[in-house]
Design a protein around this motif. Sequence first.
Motif, short mmCIF file in Angstrom:
data_model
loop_
_atom_site.label_atom_id
_atom_site.label_comp_id
_atom_site.label_asym_id
_atom_site.label_seq_id
_atom_site.Cartn_x
_atom_site.Cartn_y
_atom_site.Cartn_z
N GLU A 6 0.84 -1.48 -0.07
CA GLU A 6 -0.01 -0.01 0.00
C GLU A 6 0.74 1.32 0.05
OE1 GLU A 6 -2.52 -0.09 3.32
OE2 GLU A 6 -3.14 -2.19 2.77
N ILE A 7 2.12 1.09 0.41
CA ILE A 7 2.98 2.33 0.46
C ILE A 7 4.12 2.05 -0.31
CG2 ILE A 7 4.46 3.56 1.97
CD1 ILE A 7 2.47 2.84 4.40
N SER A 8 4.47 3.13 -1.26
CA SER A 8 5.61 2.95 -2.02
C SER A 8 6.78 4.10 -1.65
CB SER A 8 5.29 3.31 -3.53
OG SER A 8 4.59 4.59 -3.79
N PHE A 9 7.81 3.93 -1.90
CA PHE A 9 8.79 4.49 -1.42
C PHE A 9 9.85 4.87 -2.55
CE2 PHE A 9 7.54 2.72 2.43
CZ PHE A 9 7.66 3.64 3.52
N LYS A 10 10.50 6.09 -2.63
CA LYS A 10 11.47 6.24 -3.56
C LYS A 10 12.82 6.42 -3.02
CE LYS A 10 12.34 9.58 -7.41
NZ LYS A 10 11.87 10.78 -8.24
N HIS A 11 13.63 5.91 -3.40
CA HIS A 11 15.24 6.15 -2.93
C HIS A 11 15.82 7.37 -3.55
CE1 HIS A 11 19.72 5.21 -2.67
NE2 HIS A 11 19.31 5.18 -1.42
#
Length: 143
Positions: A6-11
């Motif tokens: 449900e949660i996306s992250f961007k490095h």
Amino acid sequence: PALSSEISFKHVVIDKSPPENPWIKAAADLDGDGKTDIIIGGAKGPLVWYRNPDWAKFIVAESGYNSVGAAVADIDGDRDLDIALGGVVWYENPGSGVALGKAHWKPHLIEMRRGHDIKAGNWIQHIPKAFEFLPARGVGGVA
């Protein structure tokens, strides 16, 4: 359902040459633009802040502290956020705006002891602009 779906992250790498031994870490809106900036301090310096969203790097202090904790609050009551380090020193925010990146952050000595974690707040609600620090020293100690 799994939370990771449900949660996306961007490095994002904001600094390829950050302060060495980055023990001090904090996040706050230092320039008053409504975006959260990042504050990082090396064990012996420098203390820097990164402006969100372009992540430009600005020096708060080259050295002059011995701490691993930071608290961010309006210490002097001028409506901008200042930075306190481990009960040792606090740095006065020179003011909001673009020029803040090149302005001098005036240091104010709290005491000449090594500090660790720190929390800041107004626990004396009936005294306007009363700001207090709760520094921790050593293992489980509160000064």
